[in-house]
Design a protein around this motif. Structure first.
Motif, PDB file in Angstrom:
ATOM      1  N   ILE A  39     -14.470  -7.111  -5.119  1.00  0.00           N
ATOM      2  CA  ILE A  39     -13.853  -7.321  -6.431  1.00  0.00           C
ATOM      3  C   ILE A  39     -14.515  -8.489  -7.159  1.00  0.00           C
ATOM      4  N   ARG A  40     -14.777  -9.576  -6.422  1.00  0.00           N
ATOM      5  CA  ARG A  40     -15.424 -10.731  -7.050  1.00  0.00           C
ATOM      6  C   ARG A  40     -16.804 -10.366  -7.574  1.00  0.00           C
ATOM      7  N   HIS A  41     -17.572  -9.625  -6.767  1.00  0.00           N
ATOM      8  CA  HIS A  41     -18.918  -9.236  -7.182  1.00  0.00           C
ATOM      9  C   HIS A  41     -18.881  -8.382  -8.449  1.00  0.00           C
ATOM     10  N   LEU A  42     -17.998  -7.389  -8.478  1.00  0.00           N
ATOM     11  CA  LEU A  42     -17.928  -6.509  -9.638  1.00  0.00           C
ATOM     12  C   LEU A  42     -17.532  -7.267 -10.894  1.00  0.00           C
ATOM     13  N   ASN A  43     -16.614  -8.199 -10.749  1.00  0.00           N
ATOM     14  CA  ASN A  43     -16.200  -8.989 -11.921  1.00  0.00           C
ATOM     15  C   ASN A  43     -17.327  -9.886 -12.411  1.00  0.00           C
ATOM     16  N   VAL A  44     -18.022 -10.532 -11.487  1.00  0.00           N
ATOM     17  CA  VAL A  44     -19.084 -11.450 -11.889  1.00  0.00           C
ATOM     18  C   VAL A  44     -20.269 -10.694 -12.485  1.00  0.00           C
ATOM     19  N   VAL A  45     -20.629  -9.566 -11.887  1.00  0.00           N
ATOM     20  CA  VAL A  45     -21.735  -8.764 -12.408  1.00  0.00           C
ATOM     21  C   VAL A  45     -21.426  -8.296 -13.828  1.00  0.00           C
ATOM     22  N   GLY A  46     -20.152  -8.031 -14.103  1.00  0.00           N
ATOM     23  CA  GLY A  46     -19.772  -7.562 -15.426  1.00  0.00           C
ATOM     24  C   GLY A  46     -19.766  -8.628 -16.496  1.00  0.00           C
ATOM     25  N   LEU A  47     -19.983  -9.897 -16.135  1.00  0.00           N
ATOM     26  CA  LEU A  47     -19.962 -10.984 -17.112  1.00  0.00           C
ATOM     27  C   LEU A  47     -21.314 -11.081 -17.818  1.00  0.00           C
ATOM     28  N   GLU A  48     -21.492 -10.256 -18.834  1.00  0.00           N
ATOM     29  CA  GLU A  48     -22.672 -10.299 -19.692  1.00  0.00           C
ATOM     30  C   GLU A  48     -23.964 -10.291 -18.896  1.00  0.00           C
ATOM     31  N   GLY A  49     -24.002  -9.462 -17.851  1.00  0.00           N
ATOM     32  CA  GLY A  49     -25.247  -9.272 -17.122  1.00  0.00           C
ATOM     33  C   GLY A  49     -25.685 -10.463 -16.313  1.00  0.00           C
ATOM     34  N   ARG A  50     -24.770 -11.307 -15.863  1.00  0.00           N
ATOM     35  CA  ARG A  50     -25.172 -12.442 -15.036  1.00  0.00           C
ATOM     36  C   ARG A  50     -25.795 -11.956 -13.746  1.00  0.00           C
ATOM     37  N   ASP A  51     -26.966 -12.499 -13.388  1.00  0.00           N
ATOM     38  CA  ASP A  51     -27.697 -12.103 -12.191  1.00  0.00           C
ATOM     39  C   ASP A  51     -27.233 -12.972 -11.032  1.00  0.00           C
ATOM     40  N   VAL A  52     -26.393 -12.393 -10.165  1.00  0.00           N
ATOM     41  CA  VAL A  52     -25.754 -13.178  -9.121  1.00  0.00           C
ATOM     42  C   VAL A  52     -26.563 -13.235  -7.833  1.00  0.00           C
ATOM     43  N   PHE A  53     -27.004 -12.092  -7.362  1.00  0.00           N
ATOM     44  CA  PHE A  53     -27.663 -12.057  -6.059  1.00  0.00           C
ATOM     45  C   PHE A  53     -29.144 -11.729  -6.137  1.00  0.00           C
ATOM     46  N   LEU A  73     -13.728  -5.289 -20.369  1.00  0.00           N
ATOM     47  CA  LEU A  73     -13.565  -4.335 -19.271  1.00  0.00           C
ATOM     48  C   LEU A  73     -14.545  -4.620 -18.144  1.00  0.00           C
ATOM     49  N   ARG A  74     -15.790  -4.881 -18.496  1.00  0.00           N
ATOM     50  CA  ARG A  74     -16.791  -5.149 -17.470  1.00  0.00           C
ATOM     51  C   ARG A  74     -16.503  -6.446 -16.738  1.00  0.00           C
ATOM     52  N   ALA A  75     -15.998  -7.434 -17.456  1.00  0.00           N
ATOM     53  CA  ALA A  75     -15.688  -8.713 -16.822  1.00  0.00           C
ATOM     54  C   ALA A  75     -14.516  -8.611 -15.860  1.00  0.00           C
ATOM     55  N   HIS A  76     -13.711  -7.559 -16.001  1.00  0.00           N
ATOM     56  CA  HIS A  76     -12.548  -7.382 -15.137  1.00  0.00           C
ATOM     57  C   HIS A  76     -12.619  -6.075 -14.348  1.00  0.00           C
ATOM     58  N   GLN A  77     -13.822  -5.486 -14.236  1.00  0.00           N
ATOM     59  CA  GLN A  77     -13.939  -4.167 -13.628  1.00  0.00           C
ATOM     60  C   GLN A  77     -13.544  -4.152 -12.152  1.00  0.00           C
ATOM     61  N   GLY A 134     -22.655   3.530 -14.116  1.00  0.00           N
ATOM     62  CA  GLY A 134     -21.768   4.621 -14.475  1.00  0.00           C
ATOM     63  C   GLY A 134     -20.525   4.044 -15.105  1.00  0.00           C
ATOM     64  N   VAL A 135     -19.367   4.477 -14.635  1.00  0.00           N
ATOM     65  CA  VAL A 135     -18.111   3.901 -15.117  1.00  0.00           C
ATOM     66  C   VAL A 135     -18.060   2.423 -14.775  1.00  0.00           C
ATOM     67  N   LEU A 136     -18.595   2.063 -13.598  1.00  0.00           N
ATOM     68  CA  LEU A 136     -18.667   0.671 -13.160  1.00  0.00           C
ATOM     69  C   LEU A 136     -20.109   0.202 -13.164  1.00  0.00           C
ATOM     70  N   ALA A 137     -20.313  -1.095 -13.371  1.00  0.00           N
ATOM     71  CA  ALA A 137     -21.641  -1.689 -13.280  1.00  0.00           C
ATOM     72  C   ALA A 137     -21.751  -2.404 -11.941  1.00  0.00           C
ATOM     73  N   PHE A 138     -22.588  -1.884 -11.050  1.00  0.00           N
ATOM     74  CA  PHE A 138     -22.779  -2.512  -9.747  1.00  0.00           C
ATOM     75  C   PHE A 138     -23.914  -3.523  -9.770  1.00  0.00           C
ATOM     76  N   VAL A 139     -24.746  -3.454 -10.787  1.00  0.00           N
ATOM     77  CA  VAL A 139     -25.855  -4.387 -10.957  1.00  0.00           C
ATOM     78  C   VAL A 139     -25.720  -5.018 -12.334  1.00  0.00           C
ATOM     79  N   PRO A 140     -26.343  -6.185 -12.561  1.00  0.00           N
ATOM     80  CA  PRO A 140     -26.255  -6.830 -13.868  1.00  0.00           C
ATOM     81  C   PRO A 140     -26.756  -5.923 -14.982  1.00  0.00           C
ATOM     82  N   VAL A 141     -26.006  -5.869 -16.056  1.00  0.00           N
ATOM     83  CA  VAL A 141     -26.383  -5.049 -17.206  1.00  0.00           C
ATOM     84  C   VAL A 141     -26.363  -5.914 -18.461  1.00  0.00           C
TER      85      VAL A 141
END
Length: 368
Positions: A337-351, A165-169, A147-154
């Motif tokens: 906050i860390r998770h949202l920022n990392v997930v927003g970094l060009e779809g990086r798959d963190v978890f 914006l996604r990298a700092h969401q 939605g407004v925020l990306a909770f999963v890698p996109v």
């Protein structure tokens, strides 16, 4: 007590499945039932059900007596806190924690959510039921839908401003919660006025109209337009901020689950949930959501019993080698906050990939 933290990006928690994953929850459920922790707490809940409308009425009386004054912004803060605490009570009723009768719980939720808080019980129940069935599971859990925020890698956007914006969401996540209250009211209205089939449509519509229209009329009668707008902005904004802040640390930043990954019930609930450490005040302020692990394992357990069940859950998870996550409130929000920022970094798959790889290695399950 076995306290663990959310793994750092790229790390993998260690979990050893029992010989019979399907039965891993059974011994714990039996022990909890034997301790009487699934019994109802009628005195606890009847007291709160009786107190809630009285507090709302008392607030309304004070609001009218104070009249045309900027002190009404303090009244807006009080109402926001009161609405959030009452919403927690509606959450308990929706989970069948209050009465044995499903009908009684349903009507209690309708009364509390629609009439007192101004949220559609039917809309919330459908959404929340899907969340409990598959917390943090991609394609199942509506709480992580994009939605407004990306909770999963996109996928990475072609627009530089959107990538930024996604990298700092994570940094504007908390300010966005100020709009959550408005969103909850709007979703309720949209549901009951939609063409889709709706159970008890006219009941929900009537109760929502009384609540939302009644408050709006009261505010406009007592306050001039400028103060009325300021009052509603503070009340609705703080309501969303408070309610969202109580729910946000529960799962955001915990492992994401692939749609093809199969997990037994205990791991599906424990691995994806985060408890917030604290005493009785933390529990009161968060409406019992500070013990999210226990709530997900026993959703119909009365709120006061979650604290008593916690030691048994921790011991059982230790025995099975299942990580049990419990952190302080600020640590939990740091991880969010860390998770949202990392997930927003060009779809990086963190978890997602680490959890899938770990589970396949442990269970020797081929790729779905």
């Amino acid at each position: 007590m076995n306290n663990s933290h959310v793994p750092a990006p790229g790390s993998t928690p260690v979990a050893s499945p029992p010989s019979s994953p399907a039965s891993s929850f059974t011994p714990l459920a039996r022990r909890v039932a034997e301790m009487g922790l699934m019994r109802r707490r009628y005195g606890y809940y009847w007291t709160r059900l009786a107190t809630a409308p009285l507090l709302v009425a008392a607030w309304a009386v004070v609001f009218v007596r104070v009249g045309d004054s900027w002190w009404q912004l303090c009244s807006a803060v009080v109402l926001a806190v009161l609405m959030t605490q009452i919403a927690f009570l509606g959450h308990d009723a929706a989970h069948r924690q209050i009465f044995r009768s499903g009908r009684w719980n349903d009507w209690t939720s309708l009364f509390v959510a629609n009439l007192l808080v101004g949220i559609s019980y039917g809309w919330w129940q459908r959404k929340h039921t899907r969340h409990h069935a598959g917390p943090n599971k991609v394609g199942t859990d509506p709480d992580i839908e994009p939605g407004v925020l990306a909770f999963v890698p996109v996928a990475a956007s072609r627009h530089a401003w959107l990538r930024w914006l996604r990298a700092h969401q994570g940094w504007y996540f908390v300010p966005l919660l100020l709009l959550e209250g408005l969103s909850l009211h709007w979703e309720g209205i949209r549901r009951v006025t939609s063409r889709a089939p709706v159970d008890r449509r006219w009941v929900e519509l009537t109760l929502l109209s009384l609540r939302l229209g009644g408050l709006l009329a009261l505010v406009l009668v007592v306050l001039p337009p400028a103060k009325a707008v300021a009052f509603l902005a503070v009340q609705v904004g703080l309501f969303g901020l408070y309610l969202g802040s109580a729910f946000a640390p529960n799962h955001i930043g915990m492992p994401l689950v692939s749609p093809t990954l199969k997990l037994d019930f205990l791991r599906r609930q424990v691995l994806m949930s985060r408890n917030i450490r604290g005493g009785w005040l933390t529990s009161v302020l968060m409406g019992g959501l500070d013990r999210q692990v226990e709530h997900h394992l026993f959703p119909s357990m009365a709120r006061p019993h979650l604290r008593r069940a916690q030691p048994f859950v921790i011991a059982h998870c230790d025995e099975l080698g299942v990580p049990y996550t419990q952190v302080g409130f600020w640590t939990g929000y740091r991880d969010v906050i860390r998770h949202l920022n990392v997930v927003g970094l060009e779809g990086r798959d963190v978890f997602l990939c680490p959890l899938v790889a770990q589970r396949r290695a442990l269970t020797d399950v081929p790729r779905g």
